[in-house]
Motif scaffolding. Sequence first.
Motif, PDB file in Angstrom:
ATOM      1  N   ALA A  46       0.834  -1.201   0.000  1.00  0.00           N
ATOM      2  CA  ALA A  46       0.000   0.000   0.000  1.00  0.00           C
ATOM      3  C   ALA A  46       0.871   1.254   0.000  1.00  0.00           C
ATOM      4  CB  ALA A  46      -0.922  -0.004   1.218  1.00  0.00           C
ATOM      5  N   GLY A  47       1.912   1.256   0.829  1.00  0.00           N
ATOM      6  CA  GLY A  47       2.811   2.401   0.840  1.00  0.00           C
ATOM      7  C   GLY A  47       3.468   2.624  -0.502  1.00  0.00           C
ATOM      8  N   LEU A  48       3.865   1.519  -1.138  1.00  0.00           N
ATOM      9  CA  LEU A  48       4.539   1.618  -2.436  1.00  0.00           C
ATOM     10  C   LEU A  48       3.608   2.186  -3.506  1.00  0.00           C
ATOM     11  CD1 LEU A  48       6.878   1.012  -4.389  1.00  0.00           C
ATOM     12  CD2 LEU A  48       5.977  -1.316  -4.581  1.00  0.00           C
ATOM     13  N   VAL A  49       2.421   1.584  -3.664  1.00  0.00           N
ATOM     14  CA  VAL A  49       1.552   2.004  -4.764  1.00  0.00           C
ATOM     15  C   VAL A  49       0.956   3.389  -4.525  1.00  0.00           C
ATOM     16  CG1 VAL A  49       1.040  -0.354  -5.481  1.00  0.00           C
ATOM     17  CG2 VAL A  49      -0.435   0.750  -3.785  1.00  0.00           C
ATOM     18  N   VAL A  50       0.668   3.735  -3.280  1.00  0.00           N
ATOM     19  CA  VAL A  50       0.158   5.076  -2.999  1.00  0.00           C
ATOM     20  C   VAL A  50       1.246   6.117  -3.256  1.00  0.00           C
ATOM     21  CG1 VAL A  50      -0.637   6.612  -1.149  1.00  0.00           C
ATOM     22  CG2 VAL A  50      -1.656   4.354  -1.413  1.00  0.00           C
ATOM     23  N   GLY A  51       2.489   5.768  -2.929  1.00  0.00           N
ATOM     24  CA  GLY A  51       3.594   6.669  -3.219  1.00  0.00           C
ATOM     25  C   GLY A  51       3.756   6.899  -4.711  1.00  0.00           C
ATOM     26  N   VAL A  52       3.652   5.831  -5.488  1.00  0.00           N
ATOM     27  CA  VAL A  52       3.751   5.965  -6.942  1.00  0.00           C
ATOM     28  C   VAL A  52       2.551   6.742  -7.476  1.00  0.00           C
ATOM     29  CG1 VAL A  52       3.809   4.709  -9.131  1.00  0.00           C
ATOM     30  CG2 VAL A  52       5.099   3.864  -7.172  1.00  0.00           C
ATOM     31  N   ALA A 171       2.021 -12.342  -0.266  1.00  0.00           N
ATOM     32  CA  ALA A 171       1.455 -12.118  -1.598  1.00  0.00           C
ATOM     33  C   ALA A 171      -0.046 -11.870  -1.522  1.00  0.00           C
ATOM     34  CB  ALA A 171       1.754 -13.308  -2.492  1.00  0.00           C
ATOM     35  N   LEU A 172      -0.745 -12.635  -0.707  1.00  0.00           N
ATOM     36  CA  LEU A 172      -2.191 -12.442  -0.573  1.00  0.00           C
ATOM     37  C   LEU A 172      -2.510 -11.072   0.012  1.00  0.00           C
ATOM     38  CD1 LEU A 172      -3.312 -15.962   0.710  1.00  0.00           C
ATOM     39  CD2 LEU A 172      -3.649 -14.985  -1.575  1.00  0.00           C
ATOM     40  N   GLY A 173      -1.734 -10.678   1.021  1.00  0.00           N
ATOM     41  CA  GLY A 173      -1.944  -9.356   1.592  1.00  0.00           C
ATOM     42  C   GLY A 173      -1.649  -8.246   0.600  1.00  0.00           C
ATOM     43  N   ALA A 174      -0.605  -8.423  -0.210  1.00  0.00           N
ATOM     44  CA  ALA A 174      -0.204  -7.392  -1.163  1.00  0.00           C
ATOM     45  C   ALA A 174      -1.198  -7.229  -2.305  1.00  0.00           C
ATOM     46  CB  ALA A 174       1.179  -7.725  -1.723  1.00  0.00           C
ATOM     47  N   MET A 175      -1.964  -8.277  -2.606  1.00  0.00           N
ATOM     48  CA  MET A 175      -2.920  -8.204  -3.710  1.00  0.00           C
ATOM     49  C   MET A 175      -3.995  -7.152  -3.467  1.00  0.00           C
ATOM     50  SD  MET A 175      -2.219 -10.120  -6.259  1.00  0.00           S
ATOM     51  CE  MET A 175      -3.815 -10.081  -7.059  1.00  0.00           C
ATOM     52  N   LEU A 176      -4.375  -6.953  -2.219  1.00  0.00           N
ATOM     53  CA  LEU A 176      -5.463  -6.007  -1.925  1.00  0.00           C
ATOM     54  C   LEU A 176      -5.132  -4.576  -2.353  1.00  0.00           C
ATOM     55  CD1 LEU A 176      -8.237  -5.400  -0.544  1.00  0.00           C
ATOM     56  CD2 LEU A 176      -6.918  -4.946   1.523  1.00  0.00           C
ATOM     57  N   ILE A 195      -9.329   3.298   1.998  1.00  0.00           N
ATOM     58  CA  ILE A 195     -10.460   2.646   2.670  1.00  0.00           C
ATOM     59  C   ILE A 195     -10.272   1.136   2.717  1.00  0.00           C
ATOM     60  CG2 ILE A 195     -12.928   2.150   2.492  1.00  0.00           C
ATOM     61  CD1 ILE A 195     -13.259   4.976   1.287  1.00  0.00           C
ATOM     62  N   ALA A 196      -9.874   0.542   1.581  1.00  0.00           N
ATOM     63  CA  ALA A 196      -9.693  -0.907   1.524  1.00  0.00           C
ATOM     64  C   ALA A 196      -8.590  -1.362   2.472  1.00  0.00           C
ATOM     65  CB  ALA A 196      -9.368  -1.340   0.091  1.00  0.00           C
ATOM     66  N   VAL A 197      -7.479  -0.638   2.471  1.00  0.00           N
ATOM     67  CA  VAL A 197      -6.358  -1.006   3.326  1.00  0.00           C
ATOM     68  C   VAL A 197      -6.726  -0.829   4.795  1.00  0.00           C
ATOM     69  CG1 VAL A 197      -4.031  -0.304   4.032  1.00  0.00           C
ATOM     70  CG2 VAL A 197      -4.573  -0.604   1.609  1.00  0.00           C
ATOM     71  N   THR A 198      -7.431   0.241   5.128  1.00  0.00           N
ATOM     72  CA  THR A 198      -7.847   0.460   6.516  1.00  0.00           C
ATOM     73  C   THR A 198      -8.728  -0.676   7.007  1.00  0.00           C
ATOM     74  OG1 THR A 198      -7.737   2.869   6.247  1.00  0.00           O
ATOM     75  CG2 THR A 198      -9.053   2.015   8.077  1.00  0.00           C
ATOM     76  N   CYS A 199      -9.687  -1.097   6.195  1.00  0.00           N
ATOM     77  CA  CYS A 199     -10.563  -2.210   6.576  1.00  0.00           C
ATOM     78  C   CYS A 199      -9.753  -3.497   6.769  1.00  0.00           C
ATOM     79  CB  CYS A 199     -11.639  -2.427   5.518  1.00  0.00           C
ATOM     80  SG  CYS A 199     -12.853  -1.085   5.413  1.00  0.00           S
ATOM     81  N   VAL A 224      -3.806   0.143  12.227  1.00  0.00           N
ATOM     82  CA  VAL A 224      -4.372   1.117  11.299  1.00  0.00           C
ATOM     83  C   VAL A 224      -3.530   2.395  11.274  1.00  0.00           C
ATOM     84  CG1 VAL A 224      -6.372   2.596  10.856  1.00  0.00           C
ATOM     85  CG2 VAL A 224      -6.703   0.204  11.519  1.00  0.00           C
ATOM     86  N   GLY A 225      -3.078   2.837  12.441  1.00  0.00           N
ATOM     87  CA  GLY A 225      -2.268   4.051  12.500  1.00  0.00           C
ATOM     88  C   GLY A 225      -0.984   3.938  11.706  1.00  0.00           C
ATOM     89  N   ILE A 226      -0.294   2.798  11.849  1.00  0.00           N
ATOM     90  CA  ILE A 226       0.956   2.601  11.106  1.00  0.00           C
ATOM     91  C   ILE A 226       0.687   2.545   9.608  1.00  0.00           C
ATOM     92  CG2 ILE A 226       2.794   0.928  10.656  1.00  0.00           C
ATOM     93  CD1 ILE A 226       2.714   0.248  13.649  1.00  0.00           C
ATOM     94  N   GLY A 227      -0.383   1.852   9.211  1.00  0.00           N
ATOM     95  CA  GLY A 227      -0.705   1.752   7.793  1.00  0.00           C
ATOM     96  C   GLY A 227      -1.030   3.100   7.185  1.00  0.00           C
TER      97      GLY A 227
END
Length: 246
Positions: A46-52, A171-176, A195-199, A224-227
């Motif tokens: 999530a950090g990677l793709v949101v950064g990009v 890998a399963l976690g990263a797919m989301l 929203i998806a990552v927070t849930c 959630v805070g760290i994410g």
Amino acid sequence: MSDQAPTGDHALDVHDDEPHTGSIAARLNWLRAGVLGANDGIVSTAGLVVGVAGATADSRALLIAGIAGLVAGSLSMAGGEYVSVSTQRDSEQALLDKERRELVEMPEEELEELTQIYESKGLDRAVAEEVARQLTDRDALVAHAEVELGIDPNDLTSPVAAALSSMVAFALGAMLPLLAIVLPPVALRVPVTVIAVTCALVLTGWGSARLGQAPVMPAVARNVGIGILAMGLTFLVGTFIGTGIP
């Protein structure tokens, strides 16, 4: 109210929600590792793709970055877990080999050592001797290894299984976050991903807390805070880089 102690099958139901065997404890550890591996996959990807996404709206660039992060993270988790568990297993095997030699070369001294251990746990000398002798007669290595070393010789962790478990969980976690960032329209990518990552982090925080029998709310709040912090900082960095590079 009856003061009689539970007997028969009822005696086993008093604390049937607590793990009392090594195999159950091992399964709980594997499940906990899977939850944490999935959590790592969610947060890092999530950090990677949101950064990009902060740097570019190019769907192809987002997909490439997400897949690269998923593959690299999964392989890194697998490699790290394999090395870690292999090192632990080698150490356990060395201790078991030493215990085997001592049981052959000095059986009486080992029996006395086991007796003293049970004495230190509160058993009378005679009872401790009887327990130590019976357990030694049944399976000397298991009896001594479990009490002296805290190792079950018949339940050593497999490095390959640990590596595969970590790789799949990550890998399963990263797919989301990967799907959440590439599927929606450009204007909704970041909000949908957040929203998806927070849930998902609420679920993994709840799961890890329940498995560890810890308070749920602090675990969920931390997760959630760290994410959110990771996504926010990488988005700002991506935006800064995207506007600064022609």
